[in-house]
Design a protein around this motif. Structure first.
Motif, PDB file in Angstrom:
ATOM      1  N   PHE A 298       0.851  -1.195   0.000  1.00  0.00           N
ATOM      2  CA  PHE A 298       0.000   0.000   0.000  1.00  0.00           C
ATOM      3  C   PHE A 298       0.882   1.238   0.000  1.00  0.00           C
ATOM      4  N   SER A 299       0.260   2.350  -0.346  1.00  0.00           N
ATOM      5  CA  SER A 299       0.936   3.643  -0.212  1.00  0.00           C
ATOM      6  C   SER A 299      -0.110   4.686   0.168  1.00  0.00           C
ATOM      7  N   VAL A 300       0.351   5.688   0.920  1.00  0.00           N
ATOM      8  CA  VAL A 300      -0.526   6.750   1.388  1.00  0.00           C
ATOM      9  C   VAL A 300       0.264   8.061   1.377  1.00  0.00           C
ATOM     10  N   ARG A 301      -0.417   9.142   1.030  1.00  0.00           N
ATOM     11  CA  ARG A 301       0.252  10.452   1.046  1.00  0.00           C
ATOM     12  C   ARG A 301       0.540  10.856   2.482  1.00  0.00           C
ATOM     13  N   HIS A 302       1.721  11.407   2.681  1.00  0.00           N
ATOM     14  CA  HIS A 302       2.169  11.841   4.001  1.00  0.00           C
ATOM     15  C   HIS A 302       2.547  13.314   3.924  1.00  0.00           C
ATOM     16  N   MET A 303       1.991  14.105   4.837  1.00  0.00           N
ATOM     17  CA  MET A 303       2.271  15.545   4.918  1.00  0.00           C
ATOM     18  C   MET A 303       1.952  16.261   3.603  1.00  0.00           C
ATOM     19  N   MET A 304       1.138  15.620   2.781  1.00  0.00           N
ATOM     20  CA  MET A 304       0.671  16.196   1.518  1.00  0.00           C
ATOM     21  C   MET A 304       1.771  16.329   0.454  1.00  0.00           C
ATOM     22  N   VAL A 305       2.982  15.876   0.751  1.00  0.00           N
ATOM     23  CA  VAL A 305       4.079  16.089  -0.205  1.00  0.00           C
ATOM     24  C   VAL A 305       4.798  14.806  -0.622  1.00  0.00           C
ATOM     25  N   SER A 306       4.557  13.706   0.078  1.00  0.00           N
ATOM     26  CA  SER A 306       5.268  12.476  -0.264  1.00  0.00           C
ATOM     27  C   SER A 306       4.352  11.283  -0.019  1.00  0.00           C
ATOM     28  N   ARG A 307       4.879  10.098  -0.240  1.00  0.00           N
ATOM     29  CA  ARG A 307       4.124   8.862   0.003  1.00  0.00           C
ATOM     30  C   ARG A 307       4.900   7.969   0.950  1.00  0.00           C
ATOM     31  N   VAL A 308       4.189   7.349   1.858  1.00  0.00           N
ATOM     32  CA  VAL A 308       4.745   6.290   2.699  1.00  0.00           C
ATOM     33  C   VAL A 308       4.254   4.987   2.087  1.00  0.00           C
ATOM     34  N   ARG A 309       5.171   4.046   1.930  1.00  0.00           N
ATOM     35  CA  ARG A 309       4.829   2.748   1.363  1.00  0.00           C
ATOM     36  C   ARG A 309       4.993   1.669   2.434  1.00  0.00           C
ATOM     37  N   GLY A 310       4.191   0.656   2.317  1.00  0.00           N
ATOM     38  CA  GLY A 310       4.274  -0.452   3.260  1.00  0.00           C
ATOM     39  C   GLY A 310       3.734  -1.718   2.643  1.00  0.00           C
ATOM     40  N   ARG A 311       3.761  -2.767   3.449  1.00  0.00           N
ATOM     41  CA  ARG A 311       3.295  -4.077   2.994  1.00  0.00           C
ATOM     42  C   ARG A 311       2.853  -4.869   4.218  1.00  0.00           C
ATOM     43  N   PHE A 312       2.213  -5.980   3.940  1.00  0.00           N
ATOM     44  CA  PHE A 312       1.842  -6.923   4.989  1.00  0.00           C
ATOM     45  C   PHE A 312       2.708  -8.156   4.814  1.00  0.00           C
ATOM     46  N   GLU A 313       3.313  -8.599   5.903  1.00  0.00           N
ATOM     47  CA  GLU A 313       4.244  -9.721   5.853  1.00  0.00           C
ATOM     48  C   GLU A 313       3.533 -11.077   5.865  1.00  0.00           C
ATOM     49  N   ARG A 314       2.328 -11.134   6.465  1.00  0.00           N
ATOM     50  CA  ARG A 314       1.622 -12.413   6.571  1.00  0.00           C
ATOM     51  C   ARG A 314       0.213 -12.278   6.002  1.00  0.00           C
ATOM     52  N   PHE A 315      -0.087 -13.166   5.057  1.00  0.00           N
ATOM     53  CA  PHE A 315      -1.393 -13.179   4.408  1.00  0.00           C
ATOM     54  C   PHE A 315      -1.606 -14.564   3.813  1.00  0.00           C
TER      55      PHE A 315
END
Length: 180
Positions: A22-39
């Protein structure tokens, strides 16, 4: 779905060759990216692949943005309350075409709230691996509103905007193997 058809049967996700990100805008100027390790996920394919169904579960506690402090905050009651809501579930409700696109509809449950979602789906084909297993690959993406799922933390910034956007982009690359 493609010139390469899925064989009917039960297909299990190969988590070593798949990712839920997933990714989400952070502070309106960048993106934070992440993932789920278990699924986990299971794909059921009948004779007509357009009637296929998928059920997937995510371990919400396995969220990973490569920042332990942020990950712990996301597990807290401010965001996902993973102690009370340890699993997220997606259950498909149908597949349809829209022009050249495939759309996978389903119900997504996050933090105890279920909402319909639609993912743009790409079927990447089927191949046989060196061990004789049939493998099928897919890419799916969507954008969801975190507040629709009760993740409604508000962190306004002094100059306007918010620290974390309401819109979350979700990307899934999934490789499945036919169970024989």
């Amino acid at each position: 779905m493609s010139d390469q058809q899925l064989q009917p049967g039960t297909w299990r996700i190969d988590t070593a060759h798949s990712i839920v990100a997933f990714s989400v805008r952070h502070m309106m100027v960048s993106r934070v990216r992440g993932r789920f390790e278990r699924f986990d996920a299971e794909l059921t394919v009948p004779e007509d692949p357009m009637q296929s169904s998928v059920r997937a579960t995510l371990d919400a506690d396995s969220i990973n943005t490569d920042n332990e402090q942020r990950d712990n905050h996301m597990r807290s009651a401010d965001f996902f309350e993973t102690a009370s809501h340890p699993q997220w579930i997606f259950e498909s409700t149908g597949i349809r075409t829209s022009g050249e696109d495939l759309l996978l509809a389903g119900d997504l449950t996050v933090k105890g709230t279920t909402r319909p979602v639609e993912l743009r789906l790409e079927f990447n084909g089927v191949t046989r691996d060196p061990y004789g297993l049939l493998r099928a690959g897919f890419h799916a993406e969507t954008e969801i509103s975190r507040s629709d799922f009760g993740v409604d933390i508000e962190m306004p910034m002094d100059g306007g905007g918010v620290v974390v956007s309401d819109r979350i982009k979700v990307d899934v690359d999934a490789e499945f193997t036919l169970q024989e």
